[in-house]
Design an enzyme around this catalytic site. Structure first.
Site, PDB file in Angstrom:
ATOM      1  N   LYS A   7      67.458   1.266  35.939  1.00  0.00           N
ATOM      2  CA  LYS A   7      66.275   1.360  36.815  1.00  0.00           C
ATOM      3  C   LYS A   7      65.956   2.809  37.156  1.00  0.00           C
ATOM      4  O   LYS A   7      64.800   3.146  37.432  1.00  0.00           O
ATOM      5  CB  LYS A   7      66.472   0.511  38.068  1.00  0.00           C
ATOM      6  CG  LYS A   7      67.736   0.813  38.874  1.00  0.00           C
ATOM      7  CD  LYS A   7      67.579   1.870  39.922  1.00  0.00           C
ATOM      8  CE  LYS A   7      68.892   2.140  40.624  1.00  0.00           C
ATOM      9  NZ  LYS A   7      68.800   3.189  41.666  1.00  0.00           N
ATOM     10  N   THR A  28      63.726   1.723  44.274  1.00  0.00           N
ATOM     11  CA  THR A  28      63.883   3.070  43.730  1.00  0.00           C
ATOM     12  C   THR A  28      62.537   3.674  43.347  1.00  0.00           C
ATOM     13  O   THR A  28      62.295   4.865  43.579  1.00  0.00           O
ATOM     14  CB  THR A  28      64.826   3.040  42.500  1.00  0.00           C
ATOM     15  OG1 THR A  28      66.041   2.381  42.866  1.00  0.00           O
ATOM     16  CG2 THR A  28      65.150   4.458  42.031  1.00  0.00           C
TER      17      THR A  28
END
Length: 251
Positions: A192, A249
């Site tokens: 990610k 994120t």
């Protein structure tokens, strides 16, 4: 079922936050770090370098002696950067209780070996995989330290260990879910970050929400395909460790 003692290796924002989570769950926590000043601050009830303004529990103490930190502890939490996991676990290995569980908070892949963090721990500390668990999810440390409601995934090949660790860190504001998909949880947490870098580039170029949404959605598809090819359960990428952490994120 819950563990009552834990060591947290690492005194950064996430390690300190997780130590506080454990303490709020009633666990006696010893933190380990190299910086004597940081250790002194933690023993005084704060970590102003990484979590200014957060008062730490009296159940937390800290030391620069790694053997002292882990000896006799039921749970050893690895909260150092991936590049530091191997030397840290090598230093701690001789003092870790043979029955202790080891929980990794680190996200990433070791560049020299391409090993996942659970594999690094098993190799460097001689810990069997059924004693290792990994934690991943949308877990921004400051928000958790401020007790914002948060969920996470704890994965282990040993489902009973995952349940026990989850019970140990369950608080009114921190909700762990369990999984046996270690590979998927690890790969999601590592990959990610690549998509988040692309999001940063898109924002820097002045591109809008359409572009960022496209990057996240197609990025998730790529993460899932890679994880599946490595043996992961594709459903993991649709959960907290996958899309949940990706959104946090990229935001």
């Amino acid at each position: 079922m819950s563990m009552t003692t834990a060591a947290v290796l690492g005194t950064g924002a996430w390690g300190t936050t997780f130590a506080q989570v454990l303490a709020d769950a009633g666990v006696s926590v010893t933190m380990w770090g190299r910086n004597a000043d940081t250790i002194s601050f933690i023993n005084g009830g704060e970590n102003p370098t990484y979590l200014p303004g957060i008062e730490l529990s009296g159940r937390i103490n800290a030391t620069t002696d790694i053997a002292e930190a882990v000896a006799g502890r039921e749970l050893v939490v690895v909260a150092v950067p991936v590049k530091a996991v191997r030397p840290t676990m090598e230093a701690a290995a001789c003092a870790i209780d043979p029955g202790a569980g080891v929980l990794s908070l680190a996200k990433g892949i070791e560049l020299s070996s391409f090993k996942r963090v659970d594999e690094i721990i098993a190799h460097s500390a001689g810990v069997d995989e059924d004693r290792i668990a990994v934690l991943s999810g949308p877990n921004l440390s400051r928000e958790i330290a401020e007790e914002n409601p948060t969920a996470t995934v704890i994965a282990s090949e040993n489902l009973e260990l995952a349940k026990r660790v989850a019970s140990t860190c369950h608080t009114p504001y921190f909700r762990p879910y369990v999984s046996t998909d270690v590979i998927g949880t690890e790969i999601a947490g590592a990959t990610k970050n690549v998509i988040a870098v692309a999001i940063g580039a898109a924002q820097g170029m002045g591109l809008g929400i359409n572009t960022r949404s496209t990057l996240q959605t197609r990025g998730l598809a790529e993460m899932t395909r890679l994880g599946t090819a490595l043996g992961a359960d594709p459903a993991t990428f649709a959960g907290l460790a996958g899309i949940g952490d990706l959104i946090a994120t990229c935001s």
